[in-house]
Scaffold this motif. Structure first.
Motif, short mmCIF file in Angstrom:
data_model
loop_
_atom_site.label_atom_id
_atom_site.label_comp_id
_atom_site.label_asym_id
_atom_site.label_seq_id
_atom_site.Cartn_x
_atom_site.Cartn_y
_atom_site.Cartn_z
N GLN A 156 6.64 1.42 0.22
CA GLN A 156 7.42 1.04 1.38
C GLN A 156 6.66 0.09 2.28
O GLN A 156 7.18 -0.93 2.73
CB GLN A 156 7.80 2.30 2.18
CG GLN A 156 8.72 3.22 1.41
CD GLN A 156 8.82 4.61 2.02
OE1 GLN A 156 7.97 5.03 2.82
NE2 GLN A 156 9.85 5.36 1.64
N GLU A 157 5.38 0.41 2.51
CA GLU A 157 4.62 -0.40 3.47
C GLU A 157 4.15 -1.71 2.89
O GLU A 157 4.27 -2.75 3.51
CB GLU A 157 3.44 0.41 4.00
CG GLU A 157 3.90 1.48 4.95
CD GLU A 157 2.77 2.33 5.50
OE1 GLU A 157 1.61 2.10 5.10
OE2 GLU A 157 3.05 3.22 6.32
N LYS A 158 3.56 -1.66 1.69
CA LYS A 158 2.97 -2.89 1.15
C LYS A 158 4.02 -3.80 0.54
O LYS A 158 3.88 -5.01 0.58
CB LYS A 158 1.91 -2.56 0.11
CG LYS A 158 0.70 -1.89 0.70
CD LYS A 158 -0.51 -2.13 -0.18
CE LYS A 158 -1.73 -1.42 0.35
NZ LYS A 158 -2.48 -0.76 -0.71
N GLY A 160 7.34 -3.43 1.14
CA GLY A 160 8.52 -3.52 2.00
C GLY A 160 9.79 -3.10 1.27
O GLY A 160 10.88 -3.55 1.61
N HIS A 162 12.81 -0.50 -0.07
CA HIS A 162 13.52 0.72 0.30
C HIS A 162 13.59 1.61 -0.93
O HIS A 162 14.43 1.41 -1.79
CB HIS A 162 14.90 0.39 0.83
CG HIS A 162 14.85 -0.46 2.06
ND1 HIS A 162 14.56 0.05 3.30
CD2 HIS A 162 15.00 -1.79 2.22
CE1 HIS A 162 14.53 -0.93 4.18
NE2 HIS A 162 14.79 -2.06 3.55
N ARG A 640 1.35 -6.24 8.22
CA ARG A 640 2.31 -5.39 7.53
C ARG A 640 1.72 -4.00 7.52
O ARG A 640 0.63 -3.80 6.99
CB ARG A 640 2.56 -5.88 6.10
CG ARG A 640 3.71 -5.12 5.45
CD ARG A 640 4.09 -5.71 4.13
NE ARG A 640 2.91 -5.81 3.29
CZ ARG A 640 2.67 -6.81 2.46
NH1 ARG A 640 3.50 -7.79 2.35
NH2 ARG A 640 1.57 -6.82 1.75
#
Ligand code: GDP
Length: 696
Positions: A156-158, A160, A162, A640
């Motif tokens: 999710q974080e790296k 992006g 869903h 990010r």
């Protein structure tokens, strides 16, 4: 066509792409006993080499069939999965790009302990660029330190993305036993680690019930949010059916809104079958992706080709490979119409007619001859002569050139010298064969020294090619150190005369011409203009002059690097009735050009790389400082999650061993990705160093 899935597995090196591919081939039946591949052929050599290096560099397509098996799978028939192999190393960007160009969906394999690694980010971004819908497979759940939820957070974080969790792991590390399918509320537990291990479909383990309900509700909410009909139901408190949810998830995956995530351990043979069902259920068929776009030959007029067998035939060649049994294979993706063996097609890119010899489907361990291929399929053609990677094949009466595959020019080269006379001959054959397969691999001869130079996209790229030359073509050679591929150009206009006259009894030599040259814009290459009027040089000697110029361009006047971005105009000259010859004019052209370049402010150009570094915030200052000390230019920074992303332009010459440098500067916590950007003039002091080195 709705029963085809053209997919690729994209991953960081070592995440388990090869193992997962092998298992997919095994479970889909058309396979071999794992690890049991017949000896002595090229393919075998390839695999050996890949195993040794732990990387995958092949990019061919393998056809398999899968019938979804699990409860509530959307589809129940046999589906054709064309598995297109994609490499995971950045030096093979071209290979990744060309496979992404022809596949419809991707499976990103991640290491459950390492999470999202730098290359996963790189290929993820490449897949974004080509708008490829994806699934994720969190592999190595059996490995010490494997952490499913941390990896989800990473995705999710790296990336992006869903994430839509489809399969929760049961246990982890050496207690990893299987998965719970969330939507179905079923557990799959494998009895043992062997390839053929059976699984039992059962109820959700008692101690996981709360966790399963929590993630299941989240999943239903996520899916419902992508579909108006379902959202209404969801808000009214009515649970949609599993089938409704899967159909909505299919649409959301194809629209890049959600990424279904599976988990397992390929090595321990757990979790691969649900992934296969997921591939059929959620990844697009050729009918679900936008039509192929191109232009009409010799015009800018746009044309589209829909995945329809009634449309004229159109296909893109994306890989040339030498097969030990049948010779040269050209892999194509058919975008519209049908292709029959024995027929003639038109290569619109090269304006050539080609005859289709045989058509083959490549399976894991055998090849199947077919008589026809339809839109959406990926097949290998035997018998094409002139077709190269990126060319469009089509119906002669409805020509079109599909958007090609862009390849960057090689930026690094090394000298290669055969060990014996016998090796010399074999080396020529080997190099030309290898460059045919790989459009980013170039061969050059230095005319002054007679030395052969090979050029490619990075050190590893060249290393692999040299290795293949040894293994597949049995050529022994000495190789030099990798060198940055500099170029030369001019900065101002100039002109010169070239005279090659020899009169010593008998028939002499007479070639004489005047050239004007001027600089062109960066990457414009080379232009030759003939403005001879009144026949001061007869027509037949014009092209020899150009030949001489071209040859002279291969070795520049400063340090012998190729000259680029120059316009050459031939404006005058003279000839001799008896003594003039093609050779004499060629030499005169070459002489005139060289002396014109000397007067036109020649300079050296160097490749500049686009560098993207992802680093924890605390190292940002150091990383930027280091980039500046490398003559780099920071273009911008962004954030990010809690990592910073630095984008910069840095000369390739300053980047040798950058991976090691960055690692030690950031305790191994930063990652980077680089690709060639453009060429810039080398600053004077550095140019002097290069010149001294070349002349020593
Ligand atoms: P690739 O470089 O992505 O093709 O990765 P490979 O399939 O070659 O795997 C890299 C290494 O990870 C090999 O040593 C594999 O045996 C190992 N590996 C692959 N899958 C798993 C897995 O599910 N669990 C564990 N523990 N190791 C695995």
């Amino acid at each position: 066509m709705d029963k085809i899935r053209n997919i690729g597995i994209i991953a960081h090196i070592d995440a388990g792409k090869t193992t997962t591919s092998e298992r997919i081939l095994f479970y889909t039946g058309k396979s071999y006993k794992i690890g049991d591949i017949d000896d002595g052929n090229t393919q075998m050599d390839w695999m050996e080499q890949e195993k040794e290096r732990g990387i995958t560099i092949m990019s061919a397509a393998t056809t398999t069939f899968w019938t979804p098996k699990l409860p509530d799978s959307l589809y129940k028939d046999s589906y054709r999965i064309n598995l297109i192999d994609t490499p995971g190393h950045v030096d093979f960007t071209a290979e990744v790009e060309r496979s992404l160009r022809v596949l419809d969906g991707g499976v990103t394999v991640l290491d459950g302990e390492e999470g999202v690694q730098s290359q996963s980010e790189t290929v993820w971004r490449q897949a974004d660029k080509y708008k490829v819908p994806r699934l994720c497979f969190i592999n190595k759940m059996d490995k010490l330190g494997a952490d499913f939820h941390a990896t989800i957070k990473d995705i999710q974080e790296k990336l992006g993305a869903h994430t839509a969790i489809m399969a929760l792991p049961i246990g982890a590390e050496n207690m990893f036993k299987g998965v719970v399918l969330l939507l179905e509320r079923k557990s799959l537990i494998w009895e043992g680690d062997e390839t053929g291990a059976k699984y039992t479909l059962g109820e959700v383990p008692e101690d996981m019930k709360d966790e399963v309900e929590k993630y299941r509700n989240e999943l239903i909410e996520q899916i419902s949010e992508t579909d108006d009909g379902l959202l209404g139901k969801f808000l009214e408190g009515v649970e949609p059916t599993v089938k409704e949810l899967k159909l909505a998830l299919r649409a959301a995956t194809i629209a890049y809104k959600l990424v279904p995530v599976y988990s397992g351990s390929s090595l321990r043979n757990k979790g691969v079958q649900p992934l296969l069902d997921g591939i059929v259920d959620f990844l697009p068929s050729p009918l679900d992706v936008p039509p192929a776009e191109g232009t009409l030959p010799n015009s800018d007029e746009k044309a589209v080709r829909h995945p329809d067998i009634k449309e004229p035939f159109t296909a893109l060649a994306f890989k040339i490979q030498t097969d030990p049994h049948v010779g040269k294979l050209t892999y194509v993706r058919v975008y519209s119409g049908t292709l029959a063996s024995g027929s003639y097609v038109y290569n619109a890119t090269r304006d050539k007619q080609e005859r289709i010899g045989r058509l083959l489907l490549m399976h894991a361990n055998d090849r199947e001859e077919i008589s026809e291929a339809i839109a959406g399929e990926i097949v290998a053609i035997v018998g094409l002569k002139d077709t190269k990677t990126g060319d469009t094949l089509c119906d002669k009466d409805h020509p079109v050139i599909l958007e090609g595959i862009e390849f960057t020019e090689p930026v690094i080269s090394l000298a290669i010298e055969p060990k014996t006379k016998a090796d010399q001959e074999k080396m020529g054959v080997a190099l030309s064969r290898l460059s045919e397969e790989d459009p980013t691999f170039k061969i050059k001869t230095n005319h002054e020294t007679g030395q052969t130079l090979i050029a490619g996209m990075g050190e590893l790229h060249l290393e692999i090619l040299v290795d293949r030359m040894k293994r597949e073509f049995k050529v022994e050679a000495n190789v030099g150190n990798p060198q940055v591929a500099y170029k030369e150009t001019i900065t101002v206009a100039g002109s010169a005369e070239g005279k090659y006259i020899r009169q010593s009894g008998g028939r002499g030599q007479y070639g004489h011409c005047f050239l004007r040259i001027k600089p062109l814009g960066r990457s414009e290459g080379y232009k030759f203009i003939n403005s001879i009027v009144g026949g001061s040089i007869p027509k037949e000697f014009i092209s020899p002059i150009e030949k001489g110029v071209k040859e002279a361009m291969e070795n520049g006047v400063i340090a012998g690097y190729p000259l680029v971005d120059i316009e050459v105009e031939l404006y005058d000259g003279s000839y001799h009735e008896v003594d003039s010859s093609e050779v004499a004019f060629k030499i005169a052209g070459s002489m005139a050009f060289q002396s014109a370049v000397k007067q036109s402010g020649p300079i050296i150009l160097e490749p500049i790389m686009k560098l993207e570094i992802t680093t924890p915030e605390e190292f940002m200052g150091d990383v930027i400082g280091d980039v500046s000390s490398k003559r780099g230019q920071v273009l911008g920074t962004s954030q990010r999650g809690n990592v910073r992303i630095i984008q910069a332009l840095v000369p390739l010459a300053e980047l040798s061993r950058y991976a090691t440098i960055l690692r030690s500067m950031t305790q191994g916590r930063a990652s980077f990705y680089m690709e060639p950007s453009h060429y810039d003039p080398v600053p004077g002091n550095i140019a002097d160093k290069i010149i001294n080195k070349e002349s020593n």
